[in-house]
Structure formats: structure tokens, C-alpha cells
Design a protein around this motif. Structure first.
Motif, PDB file in Angstrom:
ATOM      1  N   THR A   1       4.553   9.546   7.635  1.00 42.97           N
ATOM      2  CA  THR A   1       3.775  10.230   8.678  1.00 42.97           C
ATOM      3  C   THR A   1       2.294  10.270   8.325  1.00 42.97           C
ATOM      4  O   THR A   1       1.428   9.968   9.151  1.00 42.97           O
ATOM      5  N   VAL A   2       2.001  10.630   7.074  1.00 44.14           N
ATOM      6  CA  VAL A   2       0.599  10.740   6.646  1.00 44.14           C
ATOM      7  C   VAL A   2      -0.073   9.372   6.651  1.00 44.14           C
ATOM      8  O   VAL A   2      -1.231   9.239   7.069  1.00 44.14           O
ATOM      9  N   LEU A   3       0.633   8.341   6.215  1.00 37.86           N
ATOM     10  CA  LEU A   3       0.042   7.009   6.184  1.00 37.86           C
ATOM     11  C   LEU A   3      -0.219   6.478   7.593  1.00 37.86           C
ATOM     12  O   LEU A   3      -1.209   5.776   7.832  1.00 37.86           O
ATOM     13  N   GLU A   4       0.660   6.809   8.539  1.00 30.68           N
ATOM     14  CA  GLU A   4       0.415   6.408   9.933  1.00 30.68           C
ATOM     15  C   GLU A   4      -0.856   7.068  10.456  1.00 30.68           C
ATOM     16  O   GLU A   4      -1.677   6.428  11.125  1.00 30.68           O
ATOM     17  N   GLU A   5      -1.027   8.343  10.114  1.00 30.49           N
ATOM     18  CA  GLU A   5      -2.225   9.059  10.558  1.00 30.49           C
ATOM     19  C   GLU A   5      -3.472   8.524   9.859  1.00 30.49           C
ATOM     20  O   GLU A   5      -4.543   8.421  10.470  1.00 30.49           O
ATOM     21  N   TYR A   6      -3.316   8.161   8.588  1.00 31.18           N
ATOM     22  CA  TYR A   6      -4.470   7.597   7.884  1.00 31.18           C
ATOM     23  C   TYR A   6      -4.862   6.248   8.477  1.00 31.18           C
ATOM     24  O   TYR A   6      -6.061   5.950   8.623  1.00 31.18           O
ATOM     25  N   GLN A   7      -3.881   5.450   8.860  1.00 32.33           N
ATOM     26  CA  GLN A   7      -4.178   4.150   9.464  1.00 32.33           C
ATOM     27  C   GLN A   7      -4.931   4.336  10.781  1.00 32.33           C
ATOM     28  O   GLN A   7      -5.866   3.590  11.092  1.00 32.33           O
TER      29      GLN A   7
ATOM     30  N   LEU B   1      -4.055  11.790   0.742  1.00 33.28           N
ATOM     31  CA  LEU B   1      -3.137  11.801  -0.405  1.00 33.28           C
ATOM     32  C   LEU B   1      -2.837  13.233  -0.837  1.00 33.28           C
ATOM     33  O   LEU B   1      -1.707  13.547  -1.226  1.00 33.28           O
ATOM     34  N   GLU B   2      -3.820  14.087  -0.759  1.00 29.27           N
ATOM     35  CA  GLU B   2      -3.606  15.492  -1.150  1.00 29.27           C
ATOM     36  C   GLU B   2      -2.594  16.163  -0.223  1.00 29.27           C
ATOM     37  O   GLU B   2      -1.805  17.018  -0.664  1.00 29.27           O
ATOM     38  N   ARG B   3      -2.602  15.784   1.027  1.00 20.01           N
ATOM     39  CA  ARG B   3      -1.613  16.338   1.955  1.00 20.01           C
ATOM     40  C   ARG B   3      -0.201  15.976   1.527  1.00 20.01           C
ATOM     41  O   ARG B   3       0.751  16.739   1.776  1.00 20.01           O
ATOM     42  N   ILE B   4      -0.037  14.847   0.861  1.00 21.25           N
ATOM     43  CA  ILE B   4       1.289  14.409   0.415  1.00 21.25           C
ATOM     44  C   ILE B   4       1.688  15.120  -0.870  1.00 21.25           C
ATOM     45  O   ILE B   4       2.730  15.781  -0.931  1.00 21.25           O
ATOM     46  N   TYR B   5       0.863  14.981  -1.932  1.00 15.96           N
ATOM     47  CA  TYR B   5       1.300  15.492  -3.226  1.00 15.96           C
ATOM     48  C   TYR B   5       1.146  16.997  -3.362  1.00 15.96           C
ATOM     49  O   TYR B   5       1.874  17.624  -4.144  1.00 15.96           O
ATOM     50  N   ARG B   6       0.234  17.595  -2.609  1.00 13.51           N
ATOM     51  CA  ARG B   6       0.068  19.048  -2.712  1.00 13.51           C
ATOM     52  C   ARG B   6       0.688  19.760  -1.518  1.00 13.51           C
ATOM     53  O   ARG B   6       1.255  20.851  -1.666  1.00 13.51           O
ATOM     54  N   GLY B   7       0.603  19.143  -0.358  1.00 17.97           N
ATOM     55  CA  GLY B   7       1.131  19.780   0.851  1.00 17.97           C
ATOM     56  C   GLY B   7       2.577  19.436   1.143  1.00 17.97           C
ATOM     57  O   GLY B   7       3.203  20.062   2.008  1.00 17.97           O
TER      58      GLY B   7
ATOM     59  N   PHE C   1       0.842  -1.202   0.000  1.00 19.47           N
ATOM     60  CA  PHE C   1       0.000   0.000   0.000  1.00 19.47           C
ATOM     61  C   PHE C   1       0.878   1.254   0.000  1.00 19.47           C
ATOM     62  O   PHE C   1       0.610   2.219  -0.730  1.00 19.47           O
ATOM     63  N   LYS C   2       1.923   1.216   0.796  1.00 22.92           N
ATOM     64  CA  LYS C   2       2.848   2.352   0.825  1.00 22.92           C
ATOM     65  C   LYS C   2       3.496   2.549  -0.548  1.00 22.92           C
ATOM     66  O   LYS C   2       3.638   3.691  -1.024  1.00 22.92           O
ATOM     67  N   GLU C   3       3.896   1.465  -1.200  1.00 22.02           N
ATOM     68  CA  GLU C   3       4.502   1.560  -2.532  1.00 22.02           C
ATOM     69  C   GLU C   3       3.551   2.222  -3.532  1.00 22.02           C
ATOM     70  O   GLU C   3       3.976   3.008  -4.383  1.00 22.02           O
ATOM     71  N   SER C   4       2.269   1.917  -3.419  1.00 21.00           N
ATOM     72  CA  SER C   4       1.298   2.521  -4.344  1.00 21.00           C
ATOM     73  C   SER C   4       1.148   4.013  -4.083  1.00 21.00           C
ATOM     74  O   SER C   4       0.997   4.799  -5.016  1.00 21.00           O
TER      75      SER C   4
END
Length: 414
Positions: A399-405, A387-393, A227-230
Motif C-alpha cells: 500500500t505504501v509503495l503504491e502511494e509512493y509511486q 519508509l518510516e510509515r512502514i517500519y515505525r507505523g 525495489f519492493k524487495e529492498s
């Protein structure tokens, strides 16, 4: 005198009883007539605006009046919630494939498992396996696939030929390579339009990396390395400016002028491109989804279901059986360009001889049902925001994936 009075009273009693019986018989007759009238009218809720005219053929064949009530997809969810709360719904309702679990959990649907064997066209073997899977909830068949939907890659054959991919990219490595070459053409030139607001696309991208969703694992699914790779792959297209991170130019214009020569979409695009950009005829084609571990795409579309307390179940089943007939499904494809769920319908020359439609047929052989869980829509909506926090922010992927989990755990456990 007493005898005459007794006889008179007996006559009055007889007359009263007789009148009562006549009234009762009349009332029963009226009830039967009203019931007959009720059974001759079938109420259908749909999000397809052309259905009302389409079902006149069924009305002519059966003598049944089909009361079609159409409303937009944007209002459909609230409309169904109101029906569930009040217990007042239609006989037949159209349900989007990603809503099955949510409304199944609410007890919206009649279980069709014990009925489908009585109708030839409702045999589940007639349909795409994954479409059937998306219409089942907790061992119940709550819908019959009506039309199916999936995603493929649209690409400019002439422009992709210039960077070495005249037949389209086969793998995600190919897509990256082609996109990098295309983005190097200069300012305002991109390789591909990535679907930033399509809530289903990130799951398809994850499947391609070998990710599997296991319902028993809950939020832990989103901590898997695949999932992280994607997510990292998703971000790469924006980080390297291979895809535009804001709306930019209108997509058809960008596809026409070549500044965005690849994008993902569904079957409705075929006729729209043919109608709106006829000058591109012969310069674009379709390709099944790119592959890393798999090239699986989503199985979407809509199903026909029966409201749990319908008084007209037999007629509802007959209607769904008619809508599931291969000939009816081909007619519906000609009406709305929505792909048949019935496998036999694909043998009709109208579909079989169209190479672009056949690409969708090929992709439908490699599809998956999105997770059939009540929380799926909320999970997918939240994922788009993260995802927007990653590619735009520009925030850190881990960090973002941990919070999403953590957010997924909250959604799944509430």
C-alpha cells in the motif's frame, strides 16, 4: 581679426580634443587597471571551512588573490538559489554531487567541455568514472570531481568473530544472520545501526537487490519487484528489532560497548573512531557493502564548477586544475580526510599504506552515481518519510509503495 579669431577657435578646439583624448586614455587605463585587478582576484564559494588557509599555497605560486567565502552546507542550497536568481555568483563554486541536476537545469554552470582539454589535471580519465558521471548534465561537463565519498560497513571484529564473521559479512544474508545472533544477546542489544535518515541509503540497498533506475521509465521505477524487495529487507531489520527504530544510545557509545556492533558510514569516521575511542584500536575494521546481486555503493562528494557568467574563466580553470593535481589532492586528504577523486593520488603512501582507507578505495571501484535528475532530492526525501510509515507505523508495504509511486509521478511530472 577674423583670421586671429579663427586661429583662436581652432586652438580651443584642438585643446578640447586633446584634453578629451587624455581623459579617454586615462579612463581606458583605469579600466584596464581595474580589469587587471579583477583578474588577479578569484572568488570561490565553498562549504569547506579549511579551504581559506589551504589555498594560500596557490596564491603564493600564482600571485592571485583567492577570495574564499565559506558557508555551512545547511545554508548552501539557499545561497546558490539566490545567486542563480540574481545572476551574481562567484567565479568558482563547490557543488554537492546530488545538486548537479537541479542547478544544471537552472543554468548555473559554465559548460567545461571545450576547456578541459587545455589543462593536464582536468583530463576526465584522471578521475573515478562514476564521479565524472555525477558531474555531467545533459551532455555537458558542469563540474570537475574534487573529492569523493562513498559508504562501507564499520564493524567490531571481536564481536562479529563470536557469531562466525571475524572478517565481516559478505552478503545481505550474512548481515541478517549475524544481526539475528547479535540481537539474541539480550535486551538493548542490536545487530546493526540502520541509517534511517540517510536519503541515499535506500537506493544503495535497492541496487544490491538488482534494481536499476531508468530515467525514461519515471515513477514506474519504484514499482519494480527489486525495489519492493529492498524495502522489505529494510523493514525486516526494524520489524525483528535487529536495528533500533529510534535514536537510542549515542552511536559511538553503542559501538564502543558493543550494543550496536555494525553500522554504515563514510571515510570521515576512520579518524574520528581512532581519536574518540582509542581503546578500540585493533577491535574494529571496515568491509565493502554487502552483496545480493551487487555490492554497489553510492559515489558522493563534491565538484568544482564555474559560475555561468564569470568574467575570470581562465583563472578559474587554472585554480581548478591546481586543486585537481594529485599532490594537491593528497594534501587536502591530510587536511580534511576527504578522499581524492584523482586516481593517481591513491598511489601515495599516505593512502596506499592505510588498510582502512584502502577499503574505501576498493569500494570506490564498485559505485554508482545517484540519479542525475533535478527531482532527485525531493524523491529521496519523500522516500524516507514513506519508509518510516512502514517500519515505525506498521503500514502495509504494498500500500505504501503504491502511494509512493503516485507521489513520485506527481514530483516527476509537475
Amino acid at each position: 581679426m577674423f583670421i586671429l579669431l579663427k586661429q583662436k577657435m581652432s586652438f580651443v578646439l584642438f585643446l578640447t580634443v586633446a584634453i578629451g583624448a587624455i581623459v579617454l586614455l586615462s579612463a581606458c587605463s583605469q579600466d584596464e587597471e581595474q580589469q587587471s585587478e579583477s583578474n588577479d582576484t578569484l572568488t570561490v564559494w565553498t562549504m569547506s571551512q579549511d579551504l581559506e588557509k589551504f589555498v594560500t599555497a596557490y596564491e603564493e605560486e600564482t600571485g592571485v588573490t583567492v577570495d574564499v567565502q565559506s558557508f555551512p552546507w545547511d545554508n548552501a542550497h539557499e545561497k546558490l538559489l539566490t545567486a542563480v536568481a540574481s545572476g551574481e555568483g562567484p567565479d568558482v563554486l563547490q557543488i554537492g554531487s546530488t545538486w548537479v541536476a537541479e542547478f544544471g537545469e537552472a543554468g548555473t554552470f559554465l559548460d567545461l567541455s571545450d576547456h578541459i582539454g587545455d589543462y593536464e589535471n582536468l583530463d576526465l580519465n584522471n578521475f573515478y568514472e562514476e564521479a565524472v558521471a555525477s558531474a555531467q548534465y545533459k551532455d555537458q561537463t558542469v563540474g570537475i570531481p574534487w573529492y569523493v565519498d562513498t559508504r562501507v560497513l564499520y564493524y567490531r571484529t571481536d564481536i562479529l568473530a563470536e557469531v562466525g564473521y571475524p572478517d565481516g559479512p559478505e552478503t545481505w544474508d550474512d548481515v541478517l544472520d549475524a544481526s539475528r545472533q547479535l540481537a539474541d544477546r539480550g535486551e538493548g542489544q542490536y545487530g546493526i545501526e540502520f541509517p534511517r535518515t540517510d536519503e541515499n541509503f535506500p537506493f544503495m540497498l535497492a541496487w544490491s537487490q538488482g534494481w536499476e533506475y531508468n530515467e525514461a521509465e519515471g515513477a514506474a521505477n519504484f514499482g519494480k519487484s527489486e525495489f519492493k524487495e529492498s524495502v522489505e529487507l529494510y523493514n525486516t531489520f526494524f520489524e525483528e528489532e535487529l536495528s533500533q527504530s529510534n535514536d537510542g544510545k549515542e552511536l559511538y557509545q553503542a559501538f564502543s560497548d558493543g550494543s550496536k556492533p555494525m553500522y554504515f558510514s563514510g571515510p570521515w569516521e576512520i579518524d574520528q573512531l581512532r581519536d574518540q575511542i582509542p581503546e578500540l584500536d585493533g577491535k574494529w575494521d571496515l568491509k565493502v557493502m554487502p552483496k545480493t546481486e551487487t555490492n554497489d555503493s553510492m559515489i558522493g562528494g563534491a565538484h568544482w564548477s564555474i559560475f555561468h557568467n564569470s568574467d575570470n574563466v581562465d583563472q578559474a580553470l587554472d585554480f581548478i586544475n591546481w586543486m585537481s593535481d594529485p599532490e594537491t589532492q593528497v594534501d587536502w586528504y591530510e587536511t580534511r580526510n576527504e578522499l581524492p577523486s584523482n586516481l593517481q593520488a591513491w598511489e601515495d603512501p599516505i593512502l596506499a599504506k592505510d588498510d582502512k582507507v584502502n577499503t574505501f578505495g576498493k569500494q570506490l571501484e564498485n559505485t554508482r552515481a545517484l540519479p542525475v535528475i533535478p527531482e532527485f532530492n525531493q524523491l529521496s526525501e519523500e522516500l524516507i518519510n514513506y519508509l518510516e510509515r512502514i517500519y515505525r507505523g506498521g503500514e502495509d508495504v504494498d500500500t505504501v509503495l503504491e502511494e509512493y509511486q503516485e507521489e513520485a509521478a506527481r514530483i516527476l511530472n509537475k
